[in-house]
Structure formats: structure tokens, C-alpha cells
Design an enzyme around this catalytic site. Structure first.
Site, PDB file in Angstrom:
ATOM      1  CG  ASP A 186      -2.164  -0.812   1.039  1.00 21.46           C
ATOM      2  OD1 ASP A 186      -2.743  -0.766  -0.053  1.00 21.46           O
ATOM      3  OD2 ASP A 186      -2.563  -1.511   1.980  1.00 21.46           O
ATOM      4  CB  SER A 187       3.639   2.350   2.185  1.00 22.52           C
ATOM      5  OG  SER A 187       2.902   2.329   3.389  1.00 22.52           O
TER       6      SER A 187
END
Length: 419
Positions: A180-181
Site C-alpha cells: 500500500d505504501s
């Protein structure tokens, strides 16, 4: 709404960031898209987060010890409004806001905006300069595009998860939503590039960032290694295969210390630090290939030497000889580390939706990681932490940006369009 006077003061005092004057509308939930929005806000953009009145971002409820602290940091520098995009009135308001915006960030499953009638064809017609950043599991096209996507699956399908852990064991997950990051960071990078391109072309464009592709993009030479020589890189535990010496070693007080001396000059320094300078030019270890051939032997030798010293003394000795070294810290040790503190990496986040006397008000600010990277002239900063109450800035944004008066806001609220 009760306003927090400290927040109002902080807003005026915050340094102007590189993206000051850029307006961003953030749609979507959880981590990847909102992380892109957070990075834009850190650099000074005015980020307006849009949440459904009856379905705010689930990230608001994440955290440890009964504290919803994930949200406080991840939603920093964002003004939060509640707006129902499933209604005609809600879509009309959103499109009016989009006319004033530079960027829209969304992290829905591909096709969602189009089903709502607010896809890029509509947005770009209203505002040709608008940039739409789309963050999804697999991207906007391809056979997997309509699948739901989470970080864990993106890390797996990209081959990233396979590389983690120890040979012969189940590939573990790092205790973060890394995919996600990474997806959010690549989307942020794409937005910056699109803003720069707009200066030449006068037009916006679509930024299509996929969690799976972001996880693939950081894998160094794994693709050409396989393509040209058929090499499939395998998990290698605490080290990289044939990159030696570079590993973790246990000190006499039971702590782990990283020692990385895998360049020829560094190896000579490590040999001197160990009191065995002759090893620095020994043909068995003198170059990269030779050390790779004897990686296990080197790890055993260095491990025996490191075990004689406490972690503090070991790092001090290696620092004296300019060997790359450092401890394996927990977050408790990270927060007292003098380097991070000297760089002001732990900054206060204050909830802008609460003031003294409000239920849940905490006079002590929440610490979070500061803005990275540091810019010398337009540094940006933390103007305020994430608002724990959904819709905190609805009236403020609609009045400021669209000129709505109190009666209009009241009618919209009564109809359930805003909250």
C-alpha cells in the site's frame, strides 16, 4: 463545530510547502490512495478528503491500546468533508469542487468513478487541467484490473513476498502494509510528474498506479537476472546471497548489530577493526567474488568476534574504523535515537476537530513521523493532525471554495447530502 484555537494558530504559522496553492480532492479509503494524499499534504497542498456520510474511512478505527492513532497521523494536513457521491446533489457538489482542484486522488476498484458518472472523461471536460491519480491493486487495465486488491496480495503476485524470509520456510510478511505504501508513493511521484508536465502542456492527465507494479518496481535486478540467465532469486534470511560480509551479528548483551563491509575498502577497515588487518589483503577475502565464495566462513568469523562486545561497544569500535554499522532497533529505541531527534523526525499531531471540553479531547499531542524529504526553502510541515470527527471541515470547505451560505448548508445537511 468547536474549533481548536491551537490548530488555527498552527495553520497560520506552518511553513509554506513546495505544493502550496495546489488543491487536492482525495477519494477512497484505507492506506494506498490516502497515503498519496498525505504526501501531497505534507508538501503543502490543500488536501480535502471526501468521505460518505454513512461510511467514513475504516482507517479511523485502526490503532493499538484502544487508541485510534493510525488515522491521526495518516490523515494529517487534510480537511475532511462528508459528501454522498451516490446522490445527484452530492455528485454536483463534487464536480463543482473538481472545477477548482488541481488533483483528484482515488483508490476505488477500477470503474467505480465511471459508474457514478464522475470518470475522467467528465472531470477533464469540466477542468482540462485536472490530474486524476488512480491507485488500485492491479492498475486500470489488464485481466486482473477489476479484482479487489490488497497490499498482501500485491506483494505476493509481484514476487516481492517470495524474497522475504529464510530458505525453505513460508515467506513471512513484514508487519506493515508495504504494498500500500509503495503504491501511494509511486502515485505521489506520478502526480508530481504530471504537475510538471502540465506547466508545458496546460493539460492534466491520468496517473495509473498499481500496488502490484509498485511492489515489482523495487526488486532491483530480479527480472534481468531471470530473463538472461534463468536465475530465480531466493529468500536469504538475514543477508543477501554473495554480498559479504553484510549481516546481523549478536552482541554479548544479546542484541543484534548490522555490520556491512561488502566493498573492498570497507572489508579492509573491518579487518583492521577486528585486529586482523592482514585479512584485508588476504586473497581468500580480498575481492567481492572471493568473499561471496566464503560468505558462511566470514559470517562465522565476524560473529565470534562481535560476540565479545556489547552492542554499544561494538558500534563504537566499528564507527572508529568507519565501518558501516548500526543496531536493529525497536520503535522504543528509534524514538530516543539521537540522530532521528536531531533531525526532528518526531513531530506533534493535534486533532483539529476537538477542543478543550470536548468528549475525547486529549491535551497531549500525538507524536508521528515528520515530513520526508527535507526541502531547504519550501519544507512543508504538519499543520494539523487528522480530524477524528468525520465531516469536521464540511462547512468550512463548501463555504470557502463554493461560497455556500448557512441556509444552503442546512438544506444539504437535512437532505443527508452532507454531514
Amino acid at each position: 463545530m468547536t474549533t481548536n484555537p491551537q490548530i488555527e494558530s498552527d495553520r497560520g504559522a506552518a511553513p509554506r510547502g513546495a505544493l502550496d496553492g495546489v488543491r487536492v480532492l482525495e477519494l477512497g479509503t484505507l492506506i494506498a490512495g490516502p497515503y498519496c494524499g498525505r504526501l501531497l499534504g505534507d508538501m503543502g497542498a490543500d488536501v480535502v478528503k471526501v468521505e460518505a456520510p454513512d461510511r467514513p474511512d475504516p482507517l479511523r478505527d485502526w490503532g493499538q491500546g484502544g487508541q485510534k492513532l493510525f488515522w491521526r497521523v495518516h490523515a494529517r494536513n487534510k480537511r475532511c468533508i462528508s459528501l454522498d457521491l451516490r446522490t445527484d446533489a452530492g455528485k454536483e457538489i463534487f464536480l463543482d469542487l473538481a472545477r477548482t482542484a488541481d488533483v483528484v486522488v482515488e483508490s476505488f476498484r477500477p470503474g467505480t468513478l465511471e459508474r457514478w458518472g464522475i470518470g475522467y472523461d467528465v472531470l477533464s471536460e469540466l477542468n482540462p487541467r485536472l490530474i486524476l491519480a488512480r491507485v488500485s491493486g492491479y492498475g486500470q487495465t489488464g485481466p486482473y484490473s477489476e479484482r479487489p486488491g490488497y497490499a498482501s496480495v500485491a506483494e505476493g503476485i509481484s514476487g516481492l513476498r517470495h524474497l522475504n524470509g529464510f530458505p525453505g520456510q513460508a515467506p513471512p510478511r513484514i508487519a506493515l502494509s508495504l504494498g500500500d505504501s509503495l503504491g501511494g508513493m509511486f502515485a505521489f511521484q506520478g502526480v508530481l510528474a504530471a504537475l510538471y508536465a502540465r506547466e508545458r502542456t496546460g493539460r492534466g492527465q491520468v496517473v495509473d498506479a498499481a500496488l502490484s507494479e509498485a511492489s515489482l518496481a523495487i526488486q532491483e535486478s530480479t527480472i534481468p537476472d531471470y530473463h538472461k540467465v534463468g536465475h530465480v532469486r531466493q529468500p536469504s534470511g538475514t543477508r543477501l546471497e554473495r554480498i559479504a560480509p553484510s549481516n546481523i551479528y549478536k552482541s554479548s548483551d544479546g542484541l543484534w548489530v548490522i555490520i556491512a563491509a561488502n566493498q573492498d575498502t570497507l572489508w579492509m577497515r573491518l579487518a583492521a577493526a577486528m585486529g586482523r588487518p592482514e585479512l584485508g589483503t588476504d586473497p581468500r577475502y580480498a575481492d567481492h567474488t572471493a568473499r561471496g565464495d566464503r560468505q558462511d566462513e566470514l559470517d562465522e568469523m565476524i560473529g565470534e568476534w562481535a560476540a565479545r562486545y556489547s552492542a554499544e561497544d561494538l558500534v563504537a569500535i566499528l564507527d572508529k574504523f568507519d565501518v558501516v554499522t548500526g543496531p536493529v532497533n525497536t520503535v522504543a529505541e528509534v524514538m530516543v535515537d539521537p540522530q532521528f531527534n536531531a533531525r526532528e523526525m518526531f513531530v506533534d499531531h493535534i486533532d483539529p476537530s476537538l477542543a478543550p471540553g470536548d468528549d475525547g479531547y486529549d491535551p497531549e499531542p500525538v507524536k508521528g513521523v515528520g515530513v520526508i524529504p527535507k526541502l531547504s526553502d519550501t519544507a512543508g510541515g504538519i499543520r494539523f493532525g487528522g480530524a477524528s470527527r468525520p465531516g469536521t471541515h464540511t462547512d468550512e470547505v463548501l463555504a470557502e471554495v463554493l461560497g455556500y451560505d448557512a441556509d444552503t448548508l442546512a438544506r444539504l445537511r437535512d437532505a443527508g447530502t452532507i454531514a
